[in-house]
Design a protein around this motif. Structure first.
Motif, PDB file in Angstrom:
ATOM      1  N   PHE A  10       8.237  17.943 -11.707  1.00 39.71           N
ATOM      2  CA  PHE A  10       8.991  18.759 -12.661  1.00 39.71           C
ATOM      3  C   PHE A  10       9.498  20.017 -11.979  1.00 39.71           C
ATOM      4  O   PHE A  10       8.986  20.414 -10.933  1.00 39.71           O
ATOM      5  CB  PHE A  10       8.109  19.133 -13.862  1.00 39.71           C
ATOM      6  N   GLU A  11      10.489  20.623 -12.581  1.00 39.46           N
ATOM      7  CA  GLU A  11      10.986  21.928 -12.158  1.00 39.46           C
ATOM      8  C   GLU A  11      10.053  22.986 -12.735  1.00 39.46           C
ATOM      9  O   GLU A  11       9.603  22.846 -13.881  1.00 39.46           O
ATOM     10  CB  GLU A  11      12.390  22.167 -12.735  1.00 39.46           C
ATOM     11  N   MET A  12       9.791  24.052 -12.010  1.00 39.27           N
ATOM     12  CA  MET A  12       8.871  25.086 -12.493  1.00 39.27           C
ATOM     13  C   MET A  12       9.316  25.674 -13.833  1.00 39.27           C
ATOM     14  O   MET A  12       8.480  26.033 -14.652  1.00 39.27           O
ATOM     15  CB  MET A  12       8.691  26.192 -11.447  1.00 39.27           C
ATOM     16  N   GLU A  13      10.616  25.723 -14.088  1.00 39.40           N
ATOM     17  CA  GLU A  13      11.085  26.249 -15.377  1.00 39.40           C
ATOM     18  C   GLU A  13      10.672  25.331 -16.537  1.00 39.40           C
ATOM     19  O   GLU A  13      10.695  25.744 -17.696  1.00 39.40           O
ATOM     20  CB  GLU A  13      12.602  26.433 -15.375  1.00 39.40           C
ATOM     21  N   ASP A  14      10.289  24.101 -16.222  1.00 38.26           N
ATOM     22  CA  ASP A  14       9.867  23.147 -17.243  1.00 38.26           C
ATOM     23  C   ASP A  14       8.354  22.946 -17.255  1.00 38.26           C
ATOM     24  O   ASP A  14       7.854  21.949 -17.782  1.00 38.26           O
ATOM     25  CB  ASP A  14      10.569  21.796 -17.019  1.00 38.26           C
ATOM     26  N   LYS A  15       7.632  23.910 -16.705  1.00 36.26           N
ATOM     27  CA  LYS A  15       6.175  23.831 -16.651  1.00 36.26           C
ATOM     28  C   LYS A  15       5.571  23.645 -18.044  1.00 36.26           C
ATOM     29  O   LYS A  15       4.581  22.959 -18.216  1.00 36.26           O
ATOM     30  CB  LYS A  15       5.612  25.086 -15.982  1.00 36.26           C
ATOM     31  N   TRP A  16       6.206  24.207 -19.047  1.00 33.05           N
ATOM     32  CA  TRP A  16       5.733  24.061 -20.425  1.00 33.05           C
ATOM     33  C   TRP A  16       5.637  22.581 -20.817  1.00 33.05           C
ATOM     34  O   TRP A  16       4.715  22.189 -21.532  1.00 33.05           O
ATOM     35  CB  TRP A  16       6.646  24.805 -21.409  1.00 33.05           C
ATOM     36  N   ILE A  62       5.723  10.407 -12.836  1.00 34.04           N
ATOM     37  CA  ILE A  62       6.491  10.704 -14.040  1.00 34.04           C
ATOM     38  C   ILE A  62       7.352  11.914 -13.716  1.00 34.04           C
ATOM     39  O   ILE A  62       6.844  12.946 -13.273  1.00 34.04           O
ATOM     40  CB  ILE A  62       5.574  11.047 -15.227  1.00 34.04           C
ATOM     41  N   VAL A  63       8.650  11.788 -13.922  1.00 39.78           N
ATOM     42  CA  VAL A  63       9.580  12.891 -13.674  1.00 39.78           C
ATOM     43  C   VAL A  63       9.975  13.479 -15.028  1.00 39.78           C
ATOM     44  O   VAL A  63      10.541  12.777 -15.868  1.00 39.78           O
ATOM     45  CB  VAL A  63      10.833  12.410 -12.912  1.00 39.78           C
ATOM     46  N   LEU A  64       9.653  14.745 -15.232  1.00 36.85           N
ATOM     47  CA  LEU A  64      10.045  15.431 -16.459  1.00 36.85           C
ATOM     48  C   LEU A  64      11.457  15.956 -16.255  1.00 36.85           C
ATOM     49  O   LEU A  64      11.692  16.803 -15.388  1.00 36.85           O
ATOM     50  CB  LEU A  64       9.068  16.554 -16.774  1.00 36.85           C
ATOM     51  N   ILE A  65      12.404  15.446 -17.029  1.00 30.10           N
ATOM     52  CA  ILE A  65      13.819  15.734 -16.818  1.00 30.10           C
ATOM     53  C   ILE A  65      14.296  16.813 -17.773  1.00 30.10           C
ATOM     54  O   ILE A  65      14.371  16.610 -18.990  1.00 30.10           O
ATOM     55  CB  ILE A  65      14.659  14.450 -16.994  1.00 30.10           C
ATOM     56  N   GLY A  66      14.586  17.971 -17.194  1.00 31.85           N
ATOM     57  CA  GLY A  66      15.124  19.098 -17.932  1.00 31.85           C
ATOM     58  C   GLY A  66      16.532  19.408 -17.448  1.00 31.85           C
ATOM     59  O   GLY A  66      17.137  18.626 -16.701  1.00 31.85           O
ATOM     60  N   PRO A  67      17.065  20.569 -17.832  1.00 28.10           N
ATOM     61  CA  PRO A  67      18.457  20.899 -17.520  1.00 28.10           C
ATOM     62  C   PRO A  67      18.809  20.935 -16.039  1.00 28.10           C
ATOM     63  O   PRO A  67      19.930  20.584 -15.667  1.00 28.10           O
ATOM     64  CB  PRO A  67      18.653  22.284 -18.145  1.00 28.10           C
ATOM     65  N   THR A  68      17.893  21.351 -15.170  1.00 24.28           N
ATOM     66  CA  THR A  68      18.223  21.504 -13.748  1.00 24.28           C
ATOM     67  C   THR A  68      17.422  20.581 -12.830  1.00 24.28           C
ATOM     68  O   THR A  68      17.526  20.693 -11.608  1.00 24.28           O
ATOM     69  CB  THR A  68      18.013  22.966 -13.291  1.00 24.28           C
ATOM     70  N   THR A  69      16.661  19.663 -13.399  1.00 22.79           N
ATOM     71  CA  THR A  69      15.812  18.783 -12.598  1.00 22.79           C
ATOM     72  C   THR A  69      16.611  18.033 -11.536  1.00 22.79           C
ATOM     73  O   THR A  69      16.169  17.888 -10.397  1.00 22.79           O
ATOM     74  CB  THR A  69      15.074  17.782 -13.505  1.00 22.79           C
ATOM     75  N   TYR A  70      17.790  17.573 -11.901  1.00 24.45           N
ATOM     76  CA  TYR A  70      18.599  16.758 -10.978  1.00 24.45           C
ATOM     77  C   TYR A  70      19.009  17.533  -9.730  1.00 24.45           C
ATOM     78  O   TYR A  70      19.370  16.936  -8.724  1.00 24.45           O
ATOM     79  CB  TYR A  70      19.843  16.205 -11.690  1.00 24.45           C
ATOM     80  N   ILE A  94      12.902  15.793 -21.563  1.00 28.58           N
ATOM     81  CA  ILE A  94      11.931  16.702 -22.179  1.00 28.58           C
ATOM     82  C   ILE A  94      12.436  17.367 -23.450  1.00 28.58           C
ATOM     83  O   ILE A  94      11.633  17.900 -24.211  1.00 28.58           O
ATOM     84  CB  ILE A  94      11.430  17.771 -21.184  1.00 28.58           C
ATOM     85  N   ASN A  95      13.733  17.358 -23.671  1.00 28.89           N
ATOM     86  CA  ASN A  95      14.269  17.964 -24.888  1.00 28.89           C
ATOM     87  C   ASN A  95      14.670  16.870 -25.872  1.00 28.89           C
ATOM     88  O   ASN A  95      15.439  15.969 -25.526  1.00 28.89           O
ATOM     89  CB  ASN A  95      15.459  18.867 -24.580  1.00 28.89           C
ATOM     90  N   LYS A  96      14.160  16.972 -27.075  1.00 26.26           N
ATOM     91  CA  LYS A  96      14.375  15.948 -28.088  1.00 26.26           C
ATOM     92  C   LYS A  96      15.856  15.757 -28.432  1.00 26.26           C
ATOM     93  O   LYS A  96      16.307  14.638 -28.629  1.00 26.26           O
ATOM     94  CB  LYS A  96      13.585  16.346 -29.338  1.00 26.26           C
ATOM     95  N   ASP A  97      16.583  16.849 -28.465  1.00 31.08           N
ATOM     96  CA  ASP A  97      17.966  16.794 -28.928  1.00 31.08           C
ATOM     97  C   ASP A  97      19.008  16.905 -27.814  1.00 31.08           C
ATOM     98  O   ASP A  97      20.184  17.057 -28.091  1.00 31.08           O
ATOM     99  CB  ASP A  97      18.199  17.884 -29.971  1.00 31.08           C
ATOM    100  N   LYS A  98      18.581  16.815 -26.562  1.00 29.23           N
ATOM    101  CA  LYS A  98      19.510  16.913 -25.433  1.00 29.23           C
ATOM    102  C   LYS A  98      19.210  15.829 -24.416  1.00 29.23           C
ATOM    103  O   LYS A  98      18.061  15.448 -24.223  1.00 29.23           O
ATOM    104  CB  LYS A  98      19.401  18.269 -24.741  1.00 29.23           C
ATOM    105  N   THR A  99      20.276  15.367 -23.763  1.00 27.95           N
ATOM    106  CA  THR A  99      20.122  14.414 -22.666  1.00 27.95           C
ATOM    107  C   THR A  99      20.568  15.117 -21.397  1.00 27.95           C
ATOM    108  O   THR A  99      21.708  15.563 -21.301  1.00 27.95           O
ATOM    109  CB  THR A  99      20.974  13.150 -22.904  1.00 27.95           C
ATOM    110  N   HIS A 100      19.657  15.237 -20.449  1.00 30.30           N
ATOM    111  CA  HIS A 100      19.939  15.929 -19.197  1.00 30.30           C
ATOM    112  C   HIS A 100      20.296  14.914 -18.110  1.00 30.30           C
ATOM    113  O   HIS A 100      19.933  13.743 -18.195  1.00 30.30           O
ATOM    114  CB  HIS A 100      18.733  16.766 -18.774  1.00 30.30           C
ATOM    115  N   THR A 101      20.980  15.394 -17.079  1.00 33.31           N
ATOM    116  CA  THR A 101      21.371  14.556 -15.959  1.00 33.31           C
ATOM    117  C   THR A 101      20.131  13.968 -15.295  1.00 33.31           C
ATOM    118  O   THR A 101      19.163  14.681 -15.014  1.00 33.31           O
ATOM    119  CB  THR A 101      22.184  15.376 -14.936  1.00 33.31           C
ATOM    120  N   ILE A 102      20.169  12.672 -15.046  1.00 28.50           N
ATOM    121  CA  ILE A 102      19.047  11.975 -14.406  1.00 28.50           C
ATOM    122  C   ILE A 102      19.105  12.220 -12.900  1.00 28.50           C
ATOM    123  O   ILE A 102      20.151  12.047 -12.284  1.00 28.50           O
ATOM    124  CB  ILE A 102      19.119  10.461 -14.703  1.00 28.50           C
TER     125      ILE A 102
END
Length: 127
Positions: A10-16, A62-70, A94-102
């Motif tokens: 995961f990206e550190m910003e997605d540690k939550w 497991i890759v947690l995919i957030g806004p900047t993970t890619y 990781i966001n229920k209502d958003k699809t981030h770049t894989i």
């Protein structure tokens, strides 16, 4: 049979999201183990060596995919190392209502929405 062990990338910003995933596993009393090897400087050579060992001690990543993970060089390296070791990998939006770049190295067929029952189901296919 031993419970599935998963390396979490995961990206550190997605540690939550990592914290939430780990806590959810404990709360649901599942026989799942997550390995965290968070770092501040991902390109330190000792980190890569230790990371290779940790990935090798799991069934997959497991890759947690957030806004900047890619864009994360560390996450991309972890995905590539997982593949190099022949381990399983899947991603979770990781966001229920958003699809981030894989991120590169994960196909869309290997990415799911956040659904803990589905996560457990996928982990249990790791044999």
């Amino acid at each position: 049979m031993a419970p599935p062990r998963a390396f979490v990338s995961f990206e550190m910003e997605d540690k939550w999201a990592r914290d939430f995933l780990s806590q959810h596993a404990k709360d649901k009393n599942n026989a799942i183990e997550f390995v965290d090897y968070s770092v501040k400087n991902p390109w330190d050579n000792s980190w890569k060596t230790n990371c290779k060992i940790r990935i090798g001690q799991t069934k997959g990543t497991i890759v947690l995919i957030g806004p900047t993970t890619y864009q994360s060089e560390a996450v991309l390296w972890e995905i590539a190392e997982t593949a190099r070791q022949g381990n399983y990998a899947f991603g979770i939006q990781i966001n229920k209502d958003k699809t981030h770049t894989i991120p590169a190295g994960l196909g869309p067929e290997n990415v799911i929405r956040w659904d803990f029952a589905q996560i457990v189901k996928w982990l249990n296919t790791w044999v």
